[in-house]
Design a protein around this motif. Structure first.
Motif, mmCIF file in Angstrom:
data_model
loop_
_atom_site.group_PDB
_atom_site.id
_atom_site.type_symbol
_atom_site.label_atom_id
_atom_site.label_comp_id
_atom_site.label_asym_id
_atom_site.label_seq_id
_atom_site.Cartn_x
_atom_site.Cartn_y
_atom_site.Cartn_z
ATOM 1 N N ASP A 54 0.820 -1.221 0.000
ATOM 2 C CA ASP A 54 0.000 0.000 0.000
ATOM 3 C C ASP A 54 0.849 1.265 0.000
ATOM 4 O O ASP A 54 0.354 2.350 0.314
ATOM 5 C CB ASP A 54 -0.920 -0.007 1.227
ATOM 6 N N HIS A 55 2.107 1.126 -0.341
ATOM 7 C CA HIS A 55 3.040 2.246 -0.308
ATOM 8 C C HIS A 55 2.511 3.458 -1.080
ATOM 9 O O HIS A 55 2.441 4.573 -0.555
ATOM 10 C CB HIS A 55 4.370 1.765 -0.905
ATOM 11 N N TYR A 56 2.098 3.237 -2.328
ATOM 12 C CA TYR A 56 1.686 4.373 -3.154
ATOM 13 C C TYR A 56 0.338 4.937 -2.696
ATOM 14 O O TYR A 56 0.117 6.142 -2.757
ATOM 15 C CB TYR A 56 1.660 3.966 -4.632
ATOM 16 N N ALA A 57 -0.541 4.054 -2.222
ATOM 17 C CA ALA A 57 -1.818 4.543 -1.701
ATOM 18 C C ALA A 57 -1.571 5.470 -0.516
ATOM 19 O O ALA A 57 -2.137 6.558 -0.418
ATOM 20 C CB ALA A 57 -2.693 3.366 -1.289
ATOM 21 N N LYS A 58 -0.680 5.082 0.376
ATOM 22 C CA LYS A 58 -0.389 5.880 1.563
ATOM 23 C C LYS A 58 0.182 7.249 1.186
ATOM 24 O O LYS A 58 0.015 8.216 1.909
ATOM 25 C CB LYS A 58 0.622 5.156 2.459
ATOM 26 N N LEU A 59 0.888 7.309 0.061
ATOM 27 C CA LEU A 59 1.526 8.564 -0.329
ATOM 28 C C LEU A 59 0.625 9.424 -1.217
ATOM 29 O O LEU A 59 1.056 10.440 -1.738
ATOM 30 C CB LEU A 59 2.843 8.271 -1.063
ATOM 31 N N GLY A 60 -0.642 8.989 -1.409
ATOM 32 C CA GLY A 60 -1.590 9.836 -2.142
ATOM 33 C C GLY A 60 -1.643 9.586 -3.645
ATOM 34 O O GLY A 60 -2.215 10.365 -4.390
ATOM 35 N N PHE A 61 -1.036 8.491 -4.110
ATOM 36 C CA PHE A 61 -1.172 8.129 -5.521
ATOM 37 C C PHE A 61 -2.580 7.558 -5.734
ATOM 38 O O PHE A 61 -3.182 7.004 -4.817
ATOM 39 C CB PHE A 61 -0.157 7.047 -5.909
ATOM 40 N N THR A 62 -3.095 7.666 -6.976
ATOM 41 C CA THR A 62 -4.365 7.012 -7.273
ATOM 42 C C THR A 62 -4.109 5.742 -8.070
ATOM 43 O O THR A 62 -3.197 5.686 -8.901
ATOM 44 C CB THR A 62 -5.312 7.928 -8.089
ATOM 45 N N SER A 63 -4.946 4.757 -7.802
ATOM 46 C CA SER A 63 -4.766 3.453 -8.429
ATOM 47 C C SER A 63 -5.182 3.524 -9.888
ATOM 48 O O SER A 63 -6.222 4.085 -10.233
ATOM 49 C CB SER A 63 -5.610 2.428 -7.682
ATOM 50 N N LYS A 64 -4.344 2.962 -10.768
ATOM 51 C CA LYS A 64 -4.651 2.977 -12.197
ATOM 52 C C LYS A 64 -5.112 1.622 -12.697
ATOM 53 O O LYS A 64 -6.077 1.505 -13.408
ATOM 54 C CB LYS A 64 -3.403 3.389 -13.001
#
Lengths: 79, 671
Positions: free
Chosen positions: B594-604
């Motif tokens: 969940d690294h990118y989710a935690k940093l505010g990225f949106t799932s593609k």
């Protein structure tokens, strides 16, 4: 060591080297009767026999071997 | 007799009685489970030539049937040799499995070394191996000249060095592979006797000088050293060289040492892939000292100079300390009362090991497997990083059974040989030495103290602020390259993509990609380089984060946010609009799912557990963590990029975002 003991020990070695548990060392057994027995596995066989019987062969001795019977004579002569 | 240690790989347990049947029993259907762990277990004992051959055949059979060899790491190795490699190849494939590697071997025709290296279309170069083993001995080089003629000797050495240089450069140019270069084992035969080292052109002198030059020629190159001369000297030159076997079958050295040779090559390959071990767990009673501290007391245990038994144990302590000095973490696991077990460390005047050398001290009555697991957790290390040294065969057997990932060397009866056995096992093989290796054991100690402080601090932010952290960002450079490569190849847990790159590929990234090497210091000490990022430029003003990894030592310190802030800052300056993050799952990197989710990225998108994420650079707002930021070394790169941007804006043919007119193979990985 009796003939039969040498053959028994060789049977184990043949099965190990050629990965075939149906092999039995007999005097007339030779390379053309075993699929896996090519020039490379022949070297591996000789090296394994040397180690198992704690003897050393010369290149000349190895070159003269025709079948397992010859090999057994050679082993017995060295012991 | 002491050659038995090396010849029989005596640190490994005996192969199981049903070894052949276990090999045959491995399934060959394409749908079966991955068999890597089973293969590694079979490879983990002291296999002889025939058993290595059998296991290699089994591996080839599974590979041929499409069975997955995961979690073994695939490596493709080509072998160039002036001797018969038909026995070496199976031994290598089987020994590599012992070290966690699924090895594929590329083997050209006998003695085609130069042709294979220099021709771009050769068998080896077309196969694009990861590495090429140059299995060359004294017969492969033009090492002959008139005796007593210094000039002729210099010429012969230059010719031989040139020969090797041509091979290495041919391989690097045409296949991109690194070479593994062997030193040459001297022959046991004397010519002048003790005068040999003094006579220019005498074989022993020539080979010694050749080896010295060979080692020097490796500095500053990505090529790797395999010290065959050292290995042959260890077991004895007269044992190593077998004229009978060379004449008979062109075997480069006695077949007795094939298992040893193959294990050494596998160690190097494993080290390249970051699989060398990092932590030595020591049993205490009859391992670190003679006797049982609980029964014999501090006066009764043996670890003193002047006492034959005591000196044997001191040698174990000295080796442990030497290992610690080169970056191996020490821990203790002992069945004892804690206070009793610590007594010798605190009070015995002759103990070399002190409490401060031990990162984690586990003396209790729990079983050793449990203790080793908690040691690994406390150090944020995987179990495959751990070695247990224990004199007790029952404990060894138990730990091997419960934790097959842990290496547990067999030990001989006599403690005088413990240190040599541990060293012969080669668990800590290194392919490079970075400044941080030399401080690492200290880092772990610092970390233990930070954990203590965290226990006391009630508020995490106040704790982080109290650390006085300073984070430093730099692009990749030649100085950091060895450590960057090491991190790329050994980080498993905090690693988003687990892509492994050689030092040569890292050097390419330096040139072609946006890169970050990140260091962190705090009031307890310098953590050294703790994070690495590689961003590849993609069309439409996009950076794809090819690699993002971090040392687990600095988890929970806000480093991730700070790294992302730095990335975004540079992306803006570089007119990048989008950051793409990729998570490729392995069995080790659940931590960063969940690294990118935690940093505010949106799932593609998502496929087979792999996820792709996106961040809009312009609107991204990432909270800062309490630390001072230093950033330098980017100016030269910025200037270069600005030039390219200007050229683009003036209607130059460069496509948007494609700063590199000729993408290197490293950065041109297909999407």
């Amino acid at each position: 060591m009796q003939d039969s003991e040498v053959y028994d020990k060789l049977t184990g070695i043949f099965r190990d080297v050629f990965d075939d548990d149906s092999l039995t060392a007999r005097p007339d057994l030779s390379a053309d009767q075993v699929d896996e027995w090519d020039s490379l596995s022949h070297i591996r066989l000789m090296l394994t026999v040397e180690r198992a019987f704690n003897i050393k062969f010369s290149a000349g001795e190895i070159g003269k071997l025709k079948n397992v019977g010859d090999l057994v004579h050679l082993i017995e002569a060295k012991q | 007799m002491s050659n038995t240690l090396y010849e029989k790989l005596a640190w490994l347990p005996e192969p199981p009685a049903g070894f052949s049947n276990q090999c045959r029993a491995l399934p060959a259907g394409g749908s079966s489970h991955p068999q890597g762990d089973a293969l590694r277990a079979l490879a983990g004992s002291a296999l002889d030539l025939n058993q290595l051959h059998r296991l290699a055949k089994t591996i080839e059979r599974l590979r041929g049937a499409g069975v997955s060899l995961a979690p073994l790491t695939p490596i493709k190795l080509a072998i160039l040799s002036n001797s018969t490699v038909d026995f070496v190849v199976p031994a290598l494939i089987a020994s590599a499995a012992r070290h966690g590697i699924a090895l594929e071997c590329v083997k050209p025709e006998f003695d085609q070394v130069m042709q294979e290296a220099l021709s771009p279309a050769s068998h080896v170069n077309r196969a694009k191996p990861d590495a090429v083993l140059l299995a060359l001995d004294h017969r492969a080089f033009p090492l002959r000249c008139a005796y007593g003629d210094r000039e002729a000797e210099e010429q012969a050495l230059r010719d031989a060095a040139e020969h090797l240089r041509a091979i290495r450069e041919g391989i690097r140019a045409h296949s991109g592979a690194v070479s593994i270069v062997q030193t040459v084992a001297p022959q046991p035969e004397w010519l002048f006797g003790s005068l040999d080292p003094l006579v220019p052109g005498a074989p022993r002198r020539l080979i010694a000088r050749f080896n010295t030059a060979l080692v020097e020629s490796l500095y500053g190159t990505p090529d790797l050293l395999f010290d065959v001369a050292g290995l042959a000297a260890t077991v004895g030159l007269a044992e190593w060289h077998s004229p009978v076997q060379w004449n008979l079958a062109k075997l480069p050295f006695s077949d007795a040492f094939l298992p040893l040779y193959a294990d050494h090559v596998a160690r190097i390959l494993a080290a390249v892939r970051g699989k060398s071990r990092r932590c030595l767990v020591l049993d205490l009673d009859n391992t670190v000292w003679g006797g049982v501290i609980g029964d014999d007391g501090i006066e009764g245990i043996q670890c003193a100079q002047g006492d034959a038994t005591g000196e044997a144990f001191l040698a174990v302590q000295r080796l442990a300390l030497d290992l610690r000095q080169r970056g191996i973490v020490l821990a203790v696991s002992s069945k004892n009362e804690d206070a009793v077990a610590r007594l010798p460390f605190q009070q015995h005047p002759e103990m070399l090991l002190k409490e401060e050398h031990i990162a984690v001290f586990q003396a209790n009555w729990s079983d050793k497997a449990t203790n080793i697991k908690s040691i690994a957790e406390a150090l944020s290390l995987g179990l495959e990083s751990v070695v247990l040294l224990d004199d007790n065969p029952a404990e060894r057997e138990f730990v091997r059974g419960v934790l097959p990932q842990v290496a547990v060397p067999e030990l001989p009866e006599d403690p005088a040989l413990y240190a040599r056995t541990l060293s012969a096992a080669g668990y800590f093989e290194a392919v490079a030495l970075s400044a941080e290796d030399l401080q690492r054991a200290g880092f772990y100690q610092d970390n233990a103290r930070r954990v203590e402080l965290l226990k006391q601090a009630s508020d995490v932010n106040a704790y982080l602020a109290s650390l006085n952290m300073e984070i430093t960002f730099q692009p990749f450079d030649a100085t950091g390259r060895a450590r960057i490569t090491q991190l790329i190849n050994k980080s498993n847990q905090f690693n988003l993509t687990t892509r492994r790159y050689t030092e040569a590929e890292v050097a390419e990234a330096e040139r072609d990609c946006f890169t970050l090497q990140v260091r962190l210091a705090d009031r307890f000490g310098d953590n050294g380089m703790i994070s690495v990022v590689i961003c590849r430029t993609k069309p439409y003003a996009t950076w794809e984060i090819d690699t993002w990894l971090m040392s687990c030592r600095v988890l929970g310190r806000g480093v991730e946010q700070m790294v992302l802030r730095e990335m975004v800052r540079h992306a803006r300056r570089d007119q990048i609009r989008t950051l793409i993050g990729v998570y490729l799952p392995t069995d080790r990197n659940q931590l960063v799912k969940d690294h990118y989710a935690k940093l505010g990225f949106t799932s593609k998108s998502e496929q087979d557990g792999a996820t792709i994420w996106e961040l809009d650079v312009e609107t991204a707002a990432i909270e800062a963590a309490p630390m001072t930021v230093r950033s330098f070394g980017f100016d030269a790169i910025e200037a270069q990029r600005a030039l390219l941007r200007d050229a683009r804006q003036q209607g130059n043919a460069l496509t948007p975002g494609a700063e590199r007119s000729q993408p290197s193979p490293f950065c041109a990985v297909p999407e």
